[in-house]
Design an enzyme around this catalytic site. Structure first.
Site, PDB file in Angstrom:
ATOM      1  N   ARG B  15      21.039 -36.162  31.171  1.00  0.00           N
ATOM      2  CA  ARG B  15      20.479 -36.048  29.758  1.00  0.00           C
ATOM      3  C   ARG B  15      18.799 -36.314  29.133  1.00  0.00           C
ATOM      4  NH1 ARG B  15      18.067 -38.273  25.805  1.00  0.00           N
ATOM      5  NH2 ARG B  15      17.758 -40.590  27.238  1.00  0.00           N
ATOM      6  N   ASP B  16      18.521 -37.380  30.089  1.00  0.00           N
ATOM      7  CA  ASP B  16      17.336 -37.241  29.665  1.00  0.00           C
ATOM      8  C   ASP B  16      16.283 -36.479  30.753  1.00  0.00           C
ATOM      9  OD1 ASP B  16      14.941 -39.033  29.118  1.00  0.00           O
ATOM     10  OD2 ASP B  16      15.038 -40.300  30.404  1.00  0.00           O
ATOM     11  N   HIS B 207      13.684 -49.018  33.930  1.00  0.00           N
ATOM     12  CA  HIS B 207      13.884 -47.976  33.833  1.00  0.00           C
ATOM     13  C   HIS B 207      12.059 -47.033  33.485  1.00  0.00           C
ATOM     14  CE1 HIS B 207      14.954 -44.034  31.770  1.00  0.00           C
ATOM     15  NE2 HIS B 207      13.717 -44.206  31.668  1.00  0.00           N
ATOM     16  N   HIS B 209       8.978 -44.811  35.567  1.00  0.00           N
ATOM     17  CA  HIS B 209       8.662 -42.890  35.036  1.00  0.00           C
ATOM     18  C   HIS B 209       6.703 -43.175  36.042  1.00  0.00           C
ATOM     19  CE1 HIS B 209       9.942 -40.913  31.145  1.00  0.00           C
ATOM     20  NE2 HIS B 209      10.808 -41.316  32.062  1.00  0.00           N
ATOM     21  N   CYS B 240       7.286 -34.944  32.954  1.00  0.00           N
ATOM     22  CA  CYS B 240       6.418 -36.551  31.525  1.00  0.00           C
ATOM     23  C   CYS B 240       6.462 -35.294  30.923  1.00  0.00           C
ATOM     24  CB  CYS B 240       5.022 -36.864  32.112  1.00  0.00           C
ATOM     25  SG  CYS B 240       4.805 -37.946  31.292  1.00  0.00           S
ATOM     26  N   ASN B 249      10.230 -39.035  35.099  1.00  0.00           N
ATOM     27  CA  ASN B 249      11.592 -39.992  35.884  1.00  0.00           C
ATOM     28  C   ASN B 249      10.952 -40.193  37.231  1.00  0.00           C
ATOM     29  OD1 ASN B 249      13.482 -40.691  33.991  1.00  0.00           O
ATOM     30  ND2 ASN B 249      13.776 -38.802  33.550  1.00  0.00           N
TER      31      ASN B 249
END
Lengths: 299, 299
Positions: B15-16, B207, B209, B240, B249
């Site tokens: 998804r992300d 979460h 990055h 990003c 991520n």
């Protein structure tokens, strides 16, 4: 849990970094890199290596580099001296600090420097004596401290043994190198605890490779253990000689970003460092290995 | 200092990750990815998003993906539901868990979802009610928890306020997202300490990055704070979105490598994960963003 208030960064890009880049660069480009690092406030730069250019063409011209750099008072400009011949050449070039290296793994020592660990340590004895005579400081490296490409696991006690020898023979600091980057944070802390029983914690440096993405966590783990000296490489120069195309030396820019965030002083100007890293990456014709530099240039 | 003995990884790659890749991929490739993640032992997979394909073409076909994946008992297959319409579509597709997201920064909320933070929270109320009726679990995301691309610093207290609202309205877990990756280890620990005063620590997820190379240190810092749920993206999918070409991520493979090294159980098979990451990287025609995968393929 208190972190060190000040960290000393040992910039290994011009030596450990460039030595492991496929393409040798000119003396002029090396001088420009070292001068840019000096201007950015780096207080310790490993400038070159006194080895035969037949074996390591990337390090050819180290004497010329030392002759041409702009030395700033208070900054250490060091060279690798793998043997007495190299040490003498370094002294002739006006070098005041050299580094020697040993492995914590017997198999790595045999394959990398063609002798046993104890033989390699014995070879340092005349270097240490000559260094004392010439007023030259010696820094010791131990490689494979968290894993060996041939043996796999390396016991912290084995690392401590080699580190203790280097310290006892006069190395003022011992840098613990995770040569293949397989170490993780818990193992790093355990290593420091064990080695610190033999070498004072303030005499230890962490030298971590980012091959498996663990360098930054290992640095943070080491800071929590009281280590306050770290080796790093501008633009992540060097890659990983044991896995071509993979990451090697942790990028200095990324380490400075972490330390700035933690409020730990280094005396280094991150913006000037990023510029220096972009310059050398352009010379090499490749993207910087620093994620901070990538993020900045992508904005 | 005791670390959690078990960590749950929330895989956000399908998804992300894919949502932020330039090139949309086929339903068949998405299904293959999700099935490969299931086979590797991942227990939570964010499979897709129920948004208009006009706005997010990368997420087109999420209902078909849910219809075609091989569901394994005990594994959560979740979807993003940004509004009630999306929630209803998700339920119609057989989704049993959804995620909603709010920002900790007012400017980011306005620019990203075109409303204030409190308006966005108000919009979740009917979703939460509908979720209760349908027996659907809801996970909450807070973005910009360690910095905002428009506002810069974000106060931990502001994050706590939004996290508390999400938790109070029924989100069973709140994921704290360092959307632009500017957070460092000390700020991460401070954030968790502050937010944990409002939301129990065991209900928080990290979460992070890797845009500035800090994700792994932030995960280790969070583990030291007792956080035991982390979001990550296979092969570092997504990059990003605020700095094209930079890392986004953190790669799941690299997180698993850290956790394996720390002796923390995840139930995930790293080798199978690496294969899944290589497959999806091939589909996208780019190198994996995982340094573990790069090191393995370079050997």
């Amino acid at each position: 849990m208190s972190l060190p208030s000040h960290v000393r960064l040992v910039e290994v890009g011009p030596r450990d970094g460039l030595q492991n880049e496929a393409q040798p660069i000119s003396v002029a480009d090396k001088v420009r890199l070292v001068d840019a690092l000096t201007a950015a406030g780096v207080s310790y730069i490993e400038v070159g290596s006194f080895v035969s250019p037949k074996w390591v063409p990337q390090m050819a011209g180290s004497a010329e580099v030392f002759a041409q750099i702009q030395r700033k008072p208070g900054v250490t400009y060091a060279a690798l001296a793998p043997n007495l011949r190299g040490f003498e050449d370094a002294v002739a070039a006006g070098v005041k600090e050299v580094a020697v290296f040993a492995a914590a793994s017997e198999a790595f020592s045999q394959r990398n420097i063609n002798c046993s660990i104890s033989e390699s340590l014995a070879r340092f004895v005349p270097i240490m004596e000559a260094a004392k005579q010439h007023g030259v400081s010696v820094r010791g490296y131990v490689s494979c401290v968290l894993g060996c490409p041939y043996e796999g696991n390396v016991a912290p006690e084995q690392v401590a043994l080699v580190a203790r020898e280097l310290y006892a023979m006069g190395c003022y600091e011992v840098s613990l190198g995770d040569t293949i980057g397989t170490g993780t944070a818990g193992a790093t802390r355990k290593l420091i605890e064990v080695v610190a029983a033999d070498v004072p914690r303030e005499k230890l440096a962490g030298h971590y490779h980012d091959t498996y993405g663990q360098a930054m966590a290992n640095i943070y783990a080491s800071l929590l253990e009281g280590v306050s000296v770290f080796d790093s490489s501008i633009a992540g120069l060097g890659g990983c000689p044991y896995a071509k195309g993979a990451s090697g030396n942790v990028a200095t820019e990324d380490v400075i970003y972490l330390l700035n965030g933690l409020g730990i002083d280094t005396g280094i100007d991150l913006e000037a460092l990023i510029v220096a890293g972009q310059q050398i990456s352009t010379v090499l014709g490749r993207a910087s290995g620093s994620r901070v530099a990538k993020a900045r240039s992508a904005q």
